[in-house]
Structures are given as structure tokens and as C-alpha cells.
Enzyme design. Structure first.
Site: not given
Length: 279
Positions: A115, A158, A258
Site C-alpha cells: 500500500y 495499490d 477499488h
């Protein structure tokens, strides 16, 4: 191996939906980001009931990463070498690390659920933290693949970067005014590729977004961004047989902003088919 990544935007708010997806789509390894809970608050039981091993790492209602796998998870790490930390008003190498990375070995593959820091705004300390974080990740990747060029390495998650203009359909994200599209961020993404990684989904799915802001009807207008990726070493890229961006997971009740990105890997290769038959 069917490998997936998904920024779930709160595992406790969406655990039923996430487990149902993993079972329905026959996912073998699911890397999750933004679980938004402490490790002990993660709903391990729901995944275990569905036949998954799980490792999770989180501190609070922010950040957090996890990996669920049908196969045993070994060699678990919660930081890569040199990974910087961040705390508002706290500069220097001893800033506390956030729960943004989890690496593990599964079926011989080194998988990282990542992340990447958001950056917040150009000039913000978090933006420079983001660039430092990516630089350390690039160095780790380069050193790992230099030491073992055939390492099956997958960095998934991500990345909070839209590497090309085609990856940004959000009219509010403008180069020179916003993060995710600035030249330094895109250069950092390119540096990961130069270190020996490939975006293994793009050759099969050249267009399409993975994130749509909840505001201003971004999803109905398809004003999204492609910021979730599966980056693989050549051993991973050579094994890819299929890929999917599950856009429909942005629909329905209480979706994450997402959607999952999935690849199918044939990690055994075709060598067995080429062997001479012996009777």
C-alpha cells in the site's frame, strides 16, 4: 496459481463480500491493502472457514495489509530493507514505520502486498515520504533480482500512481496540481520496471481503471484511475496465462472504491509437455 490484489478499504466492513469473491473466483492468493484495523481485529475466522491461511498486519483504522492463501504462507515480513517510516512532525530515519508492506513466500513465489503512501499533495511531507518509500522499494527489487535473476517476485497492490495519461480519467487529478500523476511519481514507477519488473496485466488488458472516487458520480461517469498493479519479475511475467480487472466489484452495496486485479500463473511451465515419453 490465481493471484489477486485488492484495496478493500476496510476488511471488517466488507469481509463477506471479499471472502465470497475469493471463493467464487477460485483465488489462490489474495493480497489486500487498507484493511483499516489492528492485526488482532482482522476477521481471520471468516477466511479460515473458507479454506485460507491468513497473515495480517495493521495498527489502527488506517493503512494495513494482509495476505490470504490456499497454500501455507512462510517467510512473512512486514517491511522491506530500507523502508522509511512517517509521522507528522517527525523527520529522520527513526520515524515509525506504517503498516504498508507484507512480504511472504507462497508456492515458491515471493509475494508482496503493498500500500504505497498516497502523497496527499505536492510539496506535502507525505509526498516526499512516498518518493523515499518507492526509492527503497526499487533498491530492494533491484538487489533481489540482481542476486537471483530467476526469482519469482510479485509486487502487488495499490501503488497510488497512474503511470500514463491513459491511466487517469479523473478530471480533478491534473498534473502540476495533484499527486499520482507527477513526473517524480511516474519516474519512480518506471524505476521499478527498470529494476526488472513488468506490469503483467497491461499486455492483456491495455485499458481500464481499478479505482473510482466515491465523490461526484465518478464510477457512473467512468472517471477512474488505474493505480492497482501486479508487477512481476520475468519468472512471473513468463508464467501469466490470463488477467482480469473485476470492474463489477465497484457495484452493489457498500463497495470498496477499488476493484480486484487478478492474474493466472502457470508456474510449472511447459517443460513437462516437451519431455520425451519413455516406455
Amino acid at each position: 496459481m490465481r493471484l489477486a490484489t485488492w484495496n478493500v478499504n476496510s476488511i471488517r466492513a466488507r469481509v463477506d463480500r471479499i471472502v465470497d469473491f475469493a471463493v467464487r473466483e477460485h483465488i489462490d492468493v489474495l493480497a489486500m491493502q487498507e484493511i483499516k484495523c489492528k492485526t488482532e481485529q482482522f476477521p481471520f475466522d471468516r477466511f479460515e472457514e473458507a479454506g485460507f491461511h491468513v497473515e495480517a498486519y495493521g495498527f489502527s483504522q488506517w493503512n494495513g495489509v494482509a495476505i490470504a492463501s490456499r497454500e501455507p504462507i512462510t517467510d512473512v515480513r512486514t517491511a522491506f530493507p530500507g523502508m522509511p517510516g512517517f509521522e507528522k512532525g517527525h523527520n529522520g530515519p527513526d520515524a515509525p514505520q506504517e503498516a504498508r508492506a507484507m512480504g511472504a513466500t507462497i508456492g515458491g513465489v515471493e509475494v508482496w502486498s503493498l500500500y504505497v503512501p498516497n502523497g496527499r499533495s505536492l510539496g506535502d511531507p507525505h509526498y516526499f515520504y512516498k518518493l523515499d518509500w518507492l526509492s527503497a522499494l526499487e533498491q530492494y527489487t533491484r538487489e533481489s533480482l540482481t542476486a537471483n535473476p530467476d526469482l519469482p517476485l510479485a509486487l502487488v497492490g495499490d501503488f497510488n500512481i497512474a503511470p500514463t495519461d491513459a491511466d487517469n480519467g479523473d478530471p480533478t487529478v491534473v498534473q502540476g496540481f495533484a499527486t499520482h500523476v507527477s513526473p517524480p511519481e511516474r519516474e519512480a514507477f518506471a524505476a521499478l520496471e527498470a529494476a526488472g519488473l513488468q506490469d503483467v496485466v497491461r499486455p492483456l488488458i491495455p485499458t481500464g481503471y481499478t479505482y473510482w472516487d466515491y465523490k461526484q458520480l465518478r464510477f457512473p461517469r467512468n472517471e477512474g484511475m488505474r493505480i492497482d498493479f501486479i508487477l512481476g519479475s520475468h519468472a512471473i511475467a513468463d508464467a501469466v496465462t490470463g488477467a482480469t480487472i473485476h470492474r463489477d466489484e465497484r457495484k452493489g452495496e457498500a463497495p470498496s472504491d477499488h476493484v480486484p486485479v487478478v492474474v493466472d500463473l502457470d508456474l510449472e511451465g511447459e517443460d513437462d509437455d516437451d519431455r520425451p515419453m519413455i516406455f
